[in-house]
Motif scaffolding. Structure first.
Motif, PDB file in Angstrom:
ATOM      1  N   ILE A   1      12.898   4.310 -43.399  1.00 26.86           N
ATOM      2  CA  ILE A   1      11.453   4.456 -43.174  1.00 26.86           C
ATOM      3  C   ILE A   1      11.071   4.130 -41.729  1.00 26.86           C
ATOM      4  CG2 ILE A   1       9.177   3.545 -43.818  1.00 26.86           C
ATOM      5  CD1 ILE A   1      10.266   3.220 -46.669  1.00 26.86           C
ATOM      6  N   THR A   2      11.591   3.024 -41.225  1.00 24.04           N
ATOM      7  CA  THR A   2      11.144   2.599 -39.888  1.00 24.04           C
ATOM      8  C   THR A   2      11.989   3.210 -38.764  1.00 24.04           C
ATOM      9  OG1 THR A   2      12.587   0.657 -39.855  1.00 24.04           O
ATOM     10  CG2 THR A   2      10.405   0.366 -40.807  1.00 24.04           C
ATOM     11  N   LYS A   3      13.197   3.614 -39.103  1.00 19.81           N
ATOM     12  CA  LYS A   3      14.138   4.188 -38.122  1.00 19.81           C
ATOM     13  C   LYS A   3      14.410   3.248 -36.955  1.00 19.81           C
ATOM     14  CE  LYS A   3      13.312   9.055 -38.992  1.00 19.81           C
ATOM     15  NZ  LYS A   3      12.177   9.046 -39.928  1.00 19.81           N
ATOM     16  N   ASP A   4      14.329   1.971 -37.218  1.00 17.78           N
ATOM     17  CA  ASP A   4      14.527   1.010 -36.135  1.00 17.78           C
ATOM     18  C   ASP A   4      15.162  -0.254 -36.707  1.00 17.78           C
ATOM     19  OD1 ASP A   4      12.999   0.081 -33.233  1.00 17.78           O
ATOM     20  OD2 ASP A   4      13.593  -1.490 -34.640  1.00 17.78           O
TER      21      ASP A   4
ATOM     22  N   VAL B   1      11.280  -6.259 -41.766  1.00 17.79           N
ATOM     23  CA  VAL B   1      10.946  -5.944 -43.164  1.00 17.79           C
ATOM     24  C   VAL B   1      11.724  -6.878 -44.096  1.00 17.79           C
ATOM     25  CG1 VAL B   1      11.215  -4.212 -44.987  1.00 17.79           C
ATOM     26  CG2 VAL B   1      10.325  -3.528 -42.760  1.00 17.79           C
ATOM     27  N   MET B   2      13.011  -7.043 -43.822  1.00 19.03           N
ATOM     28  CA  MET B   2      13.848  -7.907 -44.662  1.00 19.03           C
ATOM     29  C   MET B   2      13.289  -9.337 -44.694  1.00 19.03           C
ATOM     30  SD  MET B   2      16.294  -6.121 -45.985  1.00 19.03           S
ATOM     31  CE  MET B   2      17.755  -7.076 -46.393  1.00 19.03           C
TER      32      MET B   2
ATOM     33  N   VAL C   1       8.528  -3.069 -53.305  1.00 16.59           N
ATOM     34  CA  VAL C   1       8.025  -4.077 -52.357  1.00 16.59           C
ATOM     35  C   VAL C   1       8.568  -3.773 -50.956  1.00 16.59           C
ATOM     36  CG1 VAL C   1       8.082  -6.530 -51.730  1.00 16.59           C
ATOM     37  CG2 VAL C   1       7.787  -5.876 -54.118  1.00 16.59           C
ATOM     38  N   THR C   2       9.849  -3.394 -50.909  1.00 11.26           N
ATOM     39  CA  THR C   2      10.472  -3.104 -49.610  1.00 11.26           C
ATOM     40  C   THR C   2       9.859  -1.864 -48.970  1.00 11.26           C
ATOM     41  OG1 THR C   2      12.515  -4.036 -50.472  1.00 11.26           O
ATOM     42  CG2 THR C   2      12.681  -2.773 -48.446  1.00 11.26           C
ATOM     43  N   ARG C   3       9.628  -0.851 -49.784  1.00 10.77           N
ATOM     44  CA  ARG C   3       9.001   0.362 -49.243  1.00 10.77           C
ATOM     45  C   ARG C   3       7.603   0.034 -48.726  1.00 10.77           C
ATOM     46  NH1 ARG C   3       5.006   3.700 -51.431  1.00 10.77           N
ATOM     47  NH2 ARG C   3       4.786   5.594 -50.225  1.00 10.77           N
TER      48      ARG C   3
ATOM     49  N   LEU D   1       4.427  -2.066 -42.126  1.00  9.57           N
ATOM     50  CA  LEU D   1       4.857  -2.444 -40.774  1.00  9.57           C
ATOM     51  C   LEU D   1       4.751  -1.246 -39.837  1.00  9.57           C
ATOM     52  CD1 LEU D   1       6.394  -4.946 -39.335  1.00  9.57           C
ATOM     53  CD2 LEU D   1       8.343  -3.416 -39.437  1.00  9.57           C
ATOM     54  N   LEU D   2       5.190  -0.100 -40.343  1.00  9.03           N
ATOM     55  CA  LEU D   2       5.125   1.143 -39.577  1.00  9.03           C
ATOM     56  C   LEU D   2       3.684   1.401 -39.144  1.00  9.03           C
ATOM     57  CD1 LEU D   2       7.428   3.113 -39.018  1.00  9.03           C
ATOM     58  CD2 LEU D   2       6.637   4.490 -40.918  1.00  9.03           C
ATOM     59  N   ARG D   3       2.787   1.211 -40.094  1.00 10.30           N
ATOM     60  CA  ARG D   3       1.363   1.440 -39.854  1.00 10.30           C
ATOM     61  C   ARG D   3       0.848   0.491 -38.782  1.00 10.30           C
ATOM     62  NH1 ARG D   3      -0.525   0.723 -45.349  1.00 10.30           N
ATOM     63  NH2 ARG D   3       0.575   2.586 -46.024  1.00 10.30           N
TER      64      ARG D   3
END
Lengths: 189, 262
Positions: free
Chosen positions: A39-42, A49-50, A80-82, A88-90
């Motif tokens: 999702i974040t590609k980073d 996120v973790m 929850v992870t998604r 975070l992406l937002r």
């Protein structure tokens, strides 16, 4: 004795049992990290996120509160992870938008080709996505991997707001069918 | 109007609604079977997608960093979470380190080392010093016993509150060669009145045995060490702390506040 179930571990974590948290971490590290990374590609965002996800688990309140009404534990933890990832992406994007708010939506339109190229390693999901029409790929990408609002998806895809939900559902159903077919083909080999 | 609410489903699923809108949608959800079904369908369609993704390798050292982050940002820190800086040991070794250090509290070097370790977190530092002070005081009373051996923890356990009262604590069984010793430290405890004391119990088959009592300081911190001589053969199942109206009770009168399995 055997291995503790997810639910047992979760309950122990709620009792502030650190060993249980570590066991849970070991059990899910790779799966959750892979989803966050997709999702974040980073790698840095994914690690963030973790941290967030395990913090939520440890605190066990709000988004980190699990009970059996929420379905299977592993599915819940993935959700929850998604959610944490798209959140975070937002937030990261909001910071970017302050610089260039007008063009922000343009950037959201993924180039399907690029999306595929970016995947160094192809997997079942990529294969299954690949066989969908571009528009359906885009619906899934914007909805599931970017977590955009209905309004924004409608703008990006130039669709009436009222049709967005139906289109997403259709695309997801098609994706599931492809995944199921792939599995069958693989097993047939 | 109902229809309008159904339009929030996507944004609800993606966590985009404000707290207020989210609550309103949940209320709507209880009455709208279509939305319930639809939400269920979206969950079912998406929940196993991650299982079809190729798994990637996390960066090196992520486990330590993530778990460390959780422990250092825990809103209710307890003195178990001390970790040596740059330690290659997993974070959990901090628990043992803290317990070990506390258990040799008689040793004056400990004070220095403790403070070094705990300087990582000033909050913890303050709490630890308090706990350590309480233990040192208790141990001064027994100074005639002259402990020279280094104690090592044989068992450590977090004492867990039986209800949401914020009390925390830790039980450690150590042995410095002179027989096992049970060490209990607590913090965030509520104030005692009159003759009240906190009482430690070792429990075997639901039979509690009084194992030391203590009072707390003004910060709610306290602790006690208890020689388990001759009783270690017994198979203790758990350790518990209760509040008793007076010291010396053979059976608990007050209810159990903290407990842990051994």
């Amino acid at each position: 004795m055997g291995k503790p179930t997810d639910k047992e571990l979760y309950e122990r974590i709620q009792m502030k049992d650190k060993a249980a948290l570590e066991l849970m971490y070991d059990r899910y590290e790779k799966l959750l990290y892979s989803l966050a990374y997709r999702i974040t590609k980073d790698p840095h965002f994914s690690e963030e996120v973790m941290q967030d996800v395990f913090m939520k688990l440890w605190n066990g309140k709000g988004a980190g509160q699990y009970n059996e009404d929420k379905g299977k534990f592993s599915s819940w933890l993935l959700t929850v992870t998604r959610n944490t990832s798209i959140d975070l992406l937002r937030k990261k994007k909001e910071v970017e938008y302050q610089w260039d708010e007008r063009d922000s939506l343009q950037e959201e339109i993924p180039s399907v080709e690029k999306e595929v190229e970016d995947q160094e390693k192809r997997d079942e999901l990529t294969e299954a996505m690949d066989t969908l029409p571009d528009e359906q790929q885009r619906m899934i990408y914007l909805f599931y991997f970017q977590g955009l609002s209905q309004q924004n998806i409608s703008k990006v895809c130039e669709l009436p707001v009222g049709t967005v939900k139906g289109r997403i559902r259709l695309a997801l159903k098609k994706l599931r069918e492809n995944l199921a077919t792939e599995r069958r083909v693989d097993h047939g080999k | 109007m109902e229809n309008k609410r159904c339009d929030y489903l996507i944004d609800y699923f993606n966590g985009l609604l404000s707290e207020n809108d989210s609550r309103q949608f949940e209320q709507h959800l209880q009455q709208c079977e279509d939305c319930q079904k639809e939400l269920q369908e979206f969950k079912a369609l998406t929940e196993d997608l991650p299982l079809h993704m190729k798994q990637v390798d996390p960066p090196e050292g992520m486990k330590d960093r993530v778990l460390d982050h959780v422990m250092t940002n825990d809103p209710v820190p307890s003195n178990q979470f001390i970790k040596k800086k740059n330690s290659k040991l997993p974070i959990w070794s901090g628990v043992l380190a803290a317990a070990l250090l506390l258990s040799v509290g008689v040793n004056i070097y400990t004070t220095v080392e403790m403070q070094q370790l705990s300087s990582e977190n000033e909050n913890l530092n303050a709490q630890l010093s308090d706990a350590q002070l309480a233990i040192s005081e208790l141990q001064e009373e027994q100074e005639d016993e002259e402990d020279t051996g280094v104690a090592s923890p044989e068992q450590t356990a977090s004492l867990v509150p039986l209800e949401e009262n914020g009390f925390t604590g830790m039980a450690t069984v150590t042995d410095n060669g002179e027989g096992p010793e049970l060490l209990v430290q607590v913090q965030n405890m509520e104030a005692l009145h009159g003759d009240e004391v906190y009482q430690v119990w070792l429990i075997e088959e639901e039979t509690p045995v009084a194992s030391g009592s203590f009072v707390i300081d003004e910060h709610g911190v306290g602790g006690v060490s208890y020689h388990m001589s001759g009783e270690m053969e017994q198979n203790w199942e758990s350790v518990a702390v209760s509040k008793e109206p007076q010291p010396g009770n053979e059976q608990p009168e007050g209810e159990i506040l903290l407990e842990s399995e051994l």
